[in-house]
Design an enzyme around this catalytic site. Sequence first.
Site, PDB file in Angstrom:
ATOM      1  N   VAL A   1       0.748  -1.211   0.085  1.00  0.00           N
ATOM      2  CA  VAL A   1       0.023  -0.181   0.169  1.00  0.00           C
ATOM      3  C   VAL A   1       0.937   1.216   0.161  1.00  0.00           C
ATOM      4  CG1 VAL A   1      -1.896   1.288   1.330  1.00  0.00           C
ATOM      5  CG2 VAL A   1      -1.836  -1.291   1.236  1.00  0.00           C
TER       6      VAL A   1
ATOM      7  N   GLU B   1      10.088  -9.745  26.689  1.00  0.00           N
ATOM      8  CA  GLU B   1       9.789 -11.095  26.030  1.00  0.00           C
ATOM      9  C   GLU B   1      11.157 -11.575  25.464  1.00  0.00           C
ATOM     10  OE1 GLU B   1       6.082 -11.425  24.423  1.00  0.00           O
ATOM     11  OE2 GLU B   1       5.406 -12.502  26.320  1.00  0.00           O
TER      12      GLU B   1
HETATM   13  C1  LIG Z   1       7.652  -9.111  19.963  1.00  0.00           C
HETATM   14  C2  LIG Z   1       6.124  -8.868  20.265  1.00  0.00           C
HETATM   15  C3  LIG Z   1       5.301  -9.572  21.182  1.00  0.00           C
HETATM   16  C4  LIG Z   1       3.973  -9.204  21.524  1.00  0.00           C
HETATM   17  N1  LIG Z   1       3.236  -9.698  22.293  1.00  0.00           N
HETATM   18  C5  LIG Z   1       2.000  -9.395  22.550  1.00  0.00           C
HETATM   19  C6  LIG Z   1       1.192 -10.156  23.505  1.00  0.00           C
HETATM   20  O1  LIG Z   1       1.657 -11.043  24.229  1.00  0.00           O
HETATM   21  N2  LIG Z   1      -0.171 -10.063  23.396  1.00  0.00           N
HETATM   22  C7  LIG Z   1      -0.651  -9.026  22.838  1.00  0.00           C
HETATM   23  O2  LIG Z   1      -2.101  -9.004  22.732  1.00  0.00           O
HETATM   24  N3  LIG Z   1      -0.017  -8.213  21.910  1.00  0.00           N
HETATM   25  C8  LIG Z   1       1.207  -8.405  21.910  1.00  0.00           C
HETATM   26  N4  LIG Z   1       2.179  -7.691  21.072  1.00  0.00           N
HETATM   27  C9  LIG Z   1       1.514  -6.538  20.211  1.00  0.00           C
HETATM   28  C10 LIG Z   1       0.592  -7.180  18.945  1.00  0.00           C
HETATM   29  O3  LIG Z   1       1.579  -8.177  18.181  1.00  0.00           O
HETATM   30  C11 LIG Z   1       0.131  -6.153  17.901  1.00  0.00           C
HETATM   31  O4  LIG Z   1      -0.652  -5.260  18.846  1.00  0.00           O
HETATM   32  C12 LIG Z   1      -0.755  -6.611  17.024  1.00  0.00           C
HETATM   33  O5  LIG Z   1       0.309  -7.437  16.089  1.00  0.00           O
HETATM   34  C13 LIG Z   1      -1.487  -5.610  16.229  1.00  0.00           C
HETATM   35  O6  LIG Z   1      -2.146  -6.190  15.070  1.00  0.00           O
HETATM   36  P1  LIG Z   1      -2.332  -5.416  13.636  1.00  0.00           P
HETATM   37  O7  LIG Z   1      -3.409  -6.140  13.005  1.00  0.00           O
HETATM   38  O8  LIG Z   1      -2.839  -4.026  14.031  1.00  0.00           O
HETATM   39  O9  LIG Z   1      -0.851  -5.189  13.086  1.00  0.00           O
HETATM   40  P2  LIG Z   1       0.143  -6.402  12.679  1.00  0.00           P
HETATM   41  O10 LIG Z   1      -0.368  -7.632  13.090  1.00  0.00           O
HETATM   42  O11 LIG Z   1       1.524  -6.003  12.695  1.00  0.00           O
HETATM   43  O12 LIG Z   1      -0.232  -6.374  10.873  1.00  0.00           O
HETATM   44  C14 LIG Z   1       0.015  -5.794  10.141  1.00  0.00           C
HETATM   45  C15 LIG Z   1      -0.121  -6.221   8.591  1.00  0.00           C
HETATM   46  O13 LIG Z   1       0.047  -5.438   7.655  1.00  0.00           O
HETATM   47  C16 LIG Z   1       1.079  -5.517   6.657  1.00  0.00           C
HETATM   48  N5  LIG Z   1       1.688  -4.359   6.254  1.00  0.00           N
HETATM   49  C17 LIG Z   1       2.285  -3.276   6.976  1.00  0.00           C
HETATM   50  N6  LIG Z   1       2.456  -2.345   5.879  1.00  0.00           N
HETATM   51  C18 LIG Z   1       2.064  -2.471   4.591  1.00  0.00           C
HETATM   52  C19 LIG Z   1       2.087  -1.932   3.377  1.00  0.00           C
HETATM   53  N7  LIG Z   1       2.568  -0.919   3.356  1.00  0.00           N
HETATM   54  N8  LIG Z   1       1.481  -2.701   2.389  1.00  0.00           N
HETATM   55  C20 LIG Z   1       0.686  -4.095   2.563  1.00  0.00           C
HETATM   56  N9  LIG Z   1       0.686  -4.361   3.778  1.00  0.00           N
HETATM   57  C21 LIG Z   1       1.233  -3.980   4.804  1.00  0.00           C
HETATM   58  C22 LIG Z   1       2.002  -6.203   7.237  1.00  0.00           C
HETATM   59  O14 LIG Z   1       2.731  -7.043   6.555  1.00  0.00           O
HETATM   60  C23 LIG Z   1       0.972  -6.993   8.447  1.00  0.00           C
HETATM   61  O15 LIG Z   1       0.776  -8.360   7.711  1.00  0.00           O
HETATM   62  C24 LIG Z   1       3.521  -7.963  20.927  1.00  0.00           C
HETATM   63  C25 LIG Z   1       4.089  -7.231  19.796  1.00  0.00           C
HETATM   64  C26 LIG Z   1       5.839  -7.589  19.646  1.00  0.00           C
HETATM   65  C27 LIG Z   1       6.298  -6.996  18.529  1.00  0.00           C
END
Ligand SMILES: Cc1cc2nc3c(=O)[nH]c(=O)nc-3n(C[C@H](O)[C@H](O)[C@H](O)COP(=O)(O)OP(=O)(O)OC[C@H]3O[C@@H](n4cnc5c(N)ncnc54)[C@H](O)[C@@H]3O)c2cc1C
Length: 398
Positions: free
Chosen positions: A81, A169
């Site tokens: 995107v 973690e």
């Molecule tokens: C190491 C770690 C441990 C964590 N542990 C926990 C936990 O124990 N419990 C908890 O509740 N939360 C935890 N979190 C937080 C949690 O992972 C995030 O809050 C969650 O992933 C958010 O979901 P999301 O769908 O918003 O984003 P994401 O899961 O990050 O997904 C975003 C998606 O968008 C895609 N994307 C990004 N930019 C573009 C683009 N320009 N074009 C096309 N696609 C794109 C990415 O590839 C990805 O697939 C942790 C985070 C990390 C980093």
Amino acid sequence: MIPPKIIILGAGYAGLTAALTFQKKLRTKEAEVTLVNKNEYHYFTTRLHEPAAGTFPHDKTRVDIKRLINRKKVQLIQDNVVEIRTSDRVVVLENHTLAYDYLIVGLGAEPETFGIPGLMEYTFNRWNINGVRQLREYIEYQFATYKNDPKRTELLTFVVGGAGLTGIEFVSELADRVPKLCKEYDVDTSLVRLITVESAPVALPGFDPGLRNYATSALEAKGVEFILGTPIKACNKHGVVLASGKEIRAGTVVWAAGVRGNSIIEKSGFTTTRGRVPVDGYLRAPGHENVFIIGDCALFTDQRTKRPYPPTAQIAVQMGKLLAENIVVTIRGTKHKRKPFKPVIYGTVASLGREDAIGQFGKKRVTGYPAVIIKKAVDLRYLFAIGGIRLVLKKGRF
Ligand SMILES: Cc1cc2nc3c(=O)[nH]c(=O)nc-3n(C[C@H](O)[C@H](O)[C@H](O)COP(=O)(O)OP(=O)(O)OC[C@H]3O[C@@H](n4cnc5c(N)ncnc54)[C@H](O)[C@@H]3O)c2cc1C
């Protein structure tokens, strides 16, 4: 009637859950659902600290999206995107331009630098599959390089910026791996330093004091040093400079001290706070009836405390599900059936390595192996929800 076009940007916890909910709820030809993601796979961000430290294969923390979706109901476009043009109701991708009737933005987070010079250049800060692959390789490279140049003991110093969930973690997994790395590379374990630097006065601020003390004592016993109440002022090729003026020479610096919403949202002209869009009860972006922001890109405020909820996977999943259900009833002309978003916080578990963890569920506190089991159960439950028992058996960590 032409079916409305629903575009979902990002196949993370929020976007994928929305897509799977549409797949389940929508009847044939009720809407055209398109999921856009930069990779052909979905990854389990909440488990990335394991492959980052090299304690679990990265392939176990991702799954091919095509295995999860029914392509008769959800079309997948693998592309980047670039921009959202709300005035034209289109999304610009690197290779396509897509028109939408309903747009769902779930593009996840980017590192928050707090303006610290050198942070993006000299730290590992990308919590995605390629980012953690690179970090794992780099950690091993430091051990190998040290063996060829044993005067450079700083190569065996690892600084982790941030003592929140991600930082703790990760450092826990690394602490578990160090004895094995030392054995593999014939390195004296006493030369390895794992240092967690945190600007807040405590580690794991979301947990109660008893659990925080449990976690820090457990990690100190594994050799992790804590520098609390001290921000990192700068990062450079030698390591980090703390606000106190102290310099720590380190071969590897990992940044896990905060995230902001995806920069595409800001660039596309949405009003944001630290890159996150303040959404209303129906997860709409202000001023846009048909543009919804979910997951880490959304800033959703708890009306009771007036404070925003922290970005977590459990909230992202709940947002994706509710939003898809609300759009389905809207398309069916029963908009009055929409429900406002009310997150349910089941609790938080922080892993402290393979055999230890802490968990807080309302007034309940859990430590040690029972908390490890709960953490595993949470992960397995998610795998089951998106891919059934086959995915649990294929990707689960038991
Ligand atoms: C190491 C770690 C441990 C964590 N542990 C926990 C936990 O124990 N419990 C908890 O509740 N939360 C935890 N979190 C937080 C949690 O992972 C995030 O809050 C969650 O992933 C958010 O979901 P999301 O769908 O918003 O984003 P994401 O899961 O990050 O997904 C975003 C998606 O968008 C895609 N994307 C990004 N930019 C573009 C683009 N320009 N074009 C096309 N696609 C794109 C990415 O590839 C990805 O697939 C942790 C985070 C990390 C980093």
